[in-house]
Design a protein around this motif. Structure first.
Motif, PDB file in Angstrom:
ATOM      1  N   THR A 217       0.834  -1.199   0.000  1.00  8.43           N
ATOM      2  CA  THR A 217       0.000   0.000   0.000  1.00  8.43           C
ATOM      3  C   THR A 217       0.869   1.250   0.000  1.00  8.43           C
ATOM      4  O   THR A 217       1.785   1.382   0.819  1.00  8.43           O
ATOM      5  CB  THR A 217      -0.919   0.018   1.226  1.00  8.43           C
ATOM      6  OG1 THR A 217      -1.681  -1.190   1.262  1.00  8.43           O
ATOM      7  CG2 THR A 217      -1.866   1.209   1.181  1.00  8.43           C
ATOM      8  N   ASP A 218       0.585   2.179  -0.931  1.00  4.71           N
ATOM      9  CA  ASP A 218       1.357   3.417  -0.969  1.00  4.71           C
ATOM     10  C   ASP A 218       0.706   4.461  -0.066  1.00  4.71           C
ATOM     11  O   ASP A 218      -0.297   4.209   0.605  1.00  4.71           O
ATOM     12  CB  ASP A 218       1.509   3.916  -2.407  1.00  4.71           C
ATOM     13  CG  ASP A 218       0.174   4.301  -3.044  1.00  4.71           C
ATOM     14  OD1 ASP A 218      -0.840   4.393  -2.324  1.00  4.71           O
ATOM     15  OD2 ASP A 218       0.144   4.521  -4.274  1.00  4.71           O
ATOM     16  N   ARG A 219       1.272   5.672  -0.063  1.00  6.22           N
ATOM     17  CA  ARG A 219       0.784   6.719   0.833  1.00  6.22           C
ATOM     18  C   ARG A 219      -0.640   7.149   0.510  1.00  6.22           C
ATOM     19  O   ARG A 219      -1.363   7.640   1.387  1.00  6.22           O
ATOM     20  CB  ARG A 219       1.718   7.934   0.769  1.00  6.22           C
ATOM     21  CG  ARG A 219       3.116   7.648   1.286  1.00  6.22           C
ATOM     22  CD  ARG A 219       3.920   8.931   1.419  1.00  6.22           C
ATOM     23  NE  ARG A 219       5.328   8.639   1.682  1.00  6.22           N
ATOM     24  CZ  ARG A 219       5.814   8.333   2.869  1.00  6.22           C
ATOM     25  NH1 ARG A 219       4.989   8.270   3.904  1.00  6.22           N
ATOM     26  NH2 ARG A 219       7.111   8.092   3.025  1.00  6.22           N
ATOM     27  N   ALA A 220      -1.033   6.979  -0.744  1.00  2.64           N
ATOM     28  CA  ALA A 220      -2.396   7.358  -1.139  1.00  2.64           C
ATOM     29  C   ALA A 220      -3.418   6.278  -0.808  1.00  2.64           C
ATOM     30  O   ALA A 220      -4.609   6.447  -1.048  1.00  2.64           O
ATOM     31  CB  ALA A 220      -2.431   7.662  -2.637  1.00  2.64           C
ATOM     32  N   GLY A 221      -2.943   5.154  -0.287  1.00  4.78           N
ATOM     33  CA  GLY A 221      -3.852   4.065   0.052  1.00  4.78           C
ATOM     34  C   GLY A 221      -4.123   3.118  -1.093  1.00  4.78           C
ATOM     35  O   GLY A 221      -4.975   2.231  -0.975  1.00  4.78           O
ATOM     36  N   SER A 257      10.390   5.074  -4.591  1.00  5.63           N
ATOM     37  CA  SER A 257       9.158   5.730  -4.170  1.00  5.63           C
ATOM     38  C   SER A 257       8.242   4.781  -3.411  1.00  5.63           C
ATOM     39  O   SER A 257       7.752   5.110  -2.327  1.00  5.63           O
ATOM     40  CB  SER A 257       8.424   6.292  -5.396  1.00  5.63           C
ATOM     41  OG  SER A 257       7.178   6.849  -5.030  1.00  5.63           O
ATOM     42  N   SER A 260       9.699   3.807  -0.043  1.00  5.29           N
ATOM     43  CA  SER A 260       9.546   4.888   0.919  1.00  5.29           C
ATOM     44  C   SER A 260       8.128   4.935   1.459  1.00  5.29           C
ATOM     45  O   SER A 260       7.903   5.092   2.663  1.00  5.29           O
ATOM     46  CB  SER A 260       9.913   6.219   0.267  1.00  5.29           C
ATOM     47  OG  SER A 260       9.671   7.304   1.146  1.00  5.29           O
ATOM     48  N   ASP A 261       7.153   4.789   0.553  1.00  9.48           N
ATOM     49  CA  ASP A 261       5.750   4.807   0.970  1.00  9.48           C
ATOM     50  C   ASP A 261       5.435   3.665   1.932  1.00  9.48           C
ATOM     51  O   ASP A 261       4.637   3.829   2.864  1.00  9.48           O
ATOM     52  CB  ASP A 261       4.834   4.700  -0.251  1.00  9.48           C
ATOM     53  CG  ASP A 261       4.752   6.004  -1.027  1.00  9.48           C
ATOM     54  OD1 ASP A 261       5.377   6.996  -0.583  1.00  9.48           O
ATOM     55  OD2 ASP A 261       4.076   6.038  -2.068  1.00  9.48           O
ATOM     56  N   ALA A 262       6.040   2.511   1.684  1.00  8.25           N
ATOM     57  CA  ALA A 262       5.766   1.328   2.500  1.00  8.25           C
ATOM     58  C   ALA A 262       6.699   1.219   3.703  1.00  8.25           C
ATOM     59  O   ALA A 262       6.665   0.218   4.425  1.00  8.25           O
ATOM     60  CB  ALA A 262       5.870   0.065   1.642  1.00  8.25           C
ATOM     61  N   ASP A 263       7.515   2.247   3.917  1.00 12.95           N
ATOM     62  CA  ASP A 263       8.500   2.238   5.006  1.00 12.95           C
ATOM     63  C   ASP A 263       9.366   0.981   4.928  1.00 12.95           C
ATOM     64  O   ASP A 263       9.570   0.268   5.920  1.00 12.95           O
ATOM     65  CB  ASP A 263       7.780   2.311   6.355  1.00 12.95           C
ATOM     66  CG  ASP A 263       8.746   2.609   7.504  1.00 12.95           C
ATOM     67  OD1 ASP A 263       9.828   3.163   7.233  1.00 12.95           O
ATOM     68  OD2 ASP A 263       8.423   2.259   8.655  1.00 12.95           O
TER      69      ASP A 263
END
Length: 328
Positions: A217-221, A257, A260-263
């Protein structure tokens, strides 16, 4: 181009679960689809036809002519219909008929002009005739708009949507193919699967829960497809691996990218041993990025940078330890 979707599609051709990729035509709308490919590709891969053409250009697929499709130059509706048009007024309201000629006076006309209620007569010289057989005849077309009579109509294509009519050369022509896996494509699939499986086994040996061809899942969900995802929730450690033949700057940036979004930490695998791009050195040498190459069926830490970026000691071989847990 080695997205999880393309690997999934070519793997289906490789393991014979799919024999070929064939276009399907909707006779009512003119829409052409590739349902077998649509089923396996991801939305992020883009338009299916473009993906298939790219794979064919890279010799991973070979193609065989199936049919042609014409696209409206005005509204881009696919599947224009063939029609004929009047060469005088351009109207498509033309019908095929017979043209008759009275040999005595030379008058030419269609059947309705010679046939009257009480018999057959020439409308020019008013000579009565026993039947139409006393006239010379040949095939012709008549326009119901301007009433012109002509031997050969113009070829036209009519749009199903906006209903406009165009000469064929003014429309967009697309050739549709059936696609098959090439020998090069089979080799490519084997390399991709070997690299993914090897990467997964490394993670599993480190006691990470590992999934191949999954999503994160990215930052936008949104759910984003990835090649390999490994995690240890107890230690808050996550790694995302991407496999490409010749990864370029966009591949590296995309991996960075989503990681990073998924830590998560990022691992890039190149099956050719090469990373391509002018500025790719800065991307792959940054913190948190590991680069491995597939050599003789096993993963190694050596790789090369091609096309303008020199493989200097500043980043070649200086690969972050992908197994060092991240805390926090």
């Amino acid at each position: 181009m080695a997205s999880p979707g393309t690997v999934r599609l070519l793997t289906a051709l490789w393991d014979d679960s799919l024999d070929e990729i064939r276009p399907t035509l909707d006779t009512e709308t003119g829409e052409v689809t590739y349902p077998d490919a649509d089923e396996r590709l991801d939305e992020r891969d883009g338009e299916t036809f473009d993906v298939l053409e790219t794979l064919a250009e890279r010799d991973l697929l070979y193609r065989e002519f199936q049919e042609k499709q014409y696209i409206c130059p005005r509204c881009e509706t696919k599947g224009m219909q063939y029609t004929t048009a009047c060469p005088t007024c351009e109207s498509p309201q033309t019908i095929r008929t017979d043209r008759y000629r009275h040999p005595d006076c030379g008058y030419e006309g269609i059947r309705e002009q010679f046939v009257e209620e009480d018999g057959v007569a020439c409308p020019e010289c008013e000579t009565s005739l026993e039947s139409l057989q006393h006239l010379e005849s040949d095939a012709a077309h008549v326009c119901e708009d301007c009433e012109a009579i002509f031997e050969t109509p113009e070829h036209r294509l009519r749009c199903r949507d906006c209903r406009l009519v165009f000469p064929p050369l003014q429309t967009v022509e697309r050739i549709l193919y059936r696609y098959y896996l090439s020998d090069r494509g089979a080799e490519w699939v084997e390399e991709q699967l070997t690299a993914r499986q090897s990467m997964a086994e490394i993670f599993e040996d480190r006691k990470l829960k590992t999934e191949i061809d999954t999503t994160v899942t990215d930052r936008a969900g949104d759910e984003v497809p990835v090649h390999v995802y490994a995690r240890d929730e107890l230690l808050n450690d996550r790694v995302i691996a991407a496999v490409h033949e010749r990864p370029d700057e966009s591949d590296v940036a995309a991996l960075r990218s989503i990681a990073s979004d998924a830590d998560a930490r990022a691992t890039l695998v190149t099956t050719s041993g090469t990373v391509v791009g002018e500025n790719v050195g800065e991307l792959v040498s940054g913190d948190g990025m590991a680069v491995l190459s597939l050599r003789n069926g096993s993963l190694r830490r050596e790789y090369e940078v091609a096309e303008g970026a020199e493989a200097g000691n500043s980043f070649v071989g200086r690969i972050a330890d992908i197994f060092k847990p991240q805390n926090g």
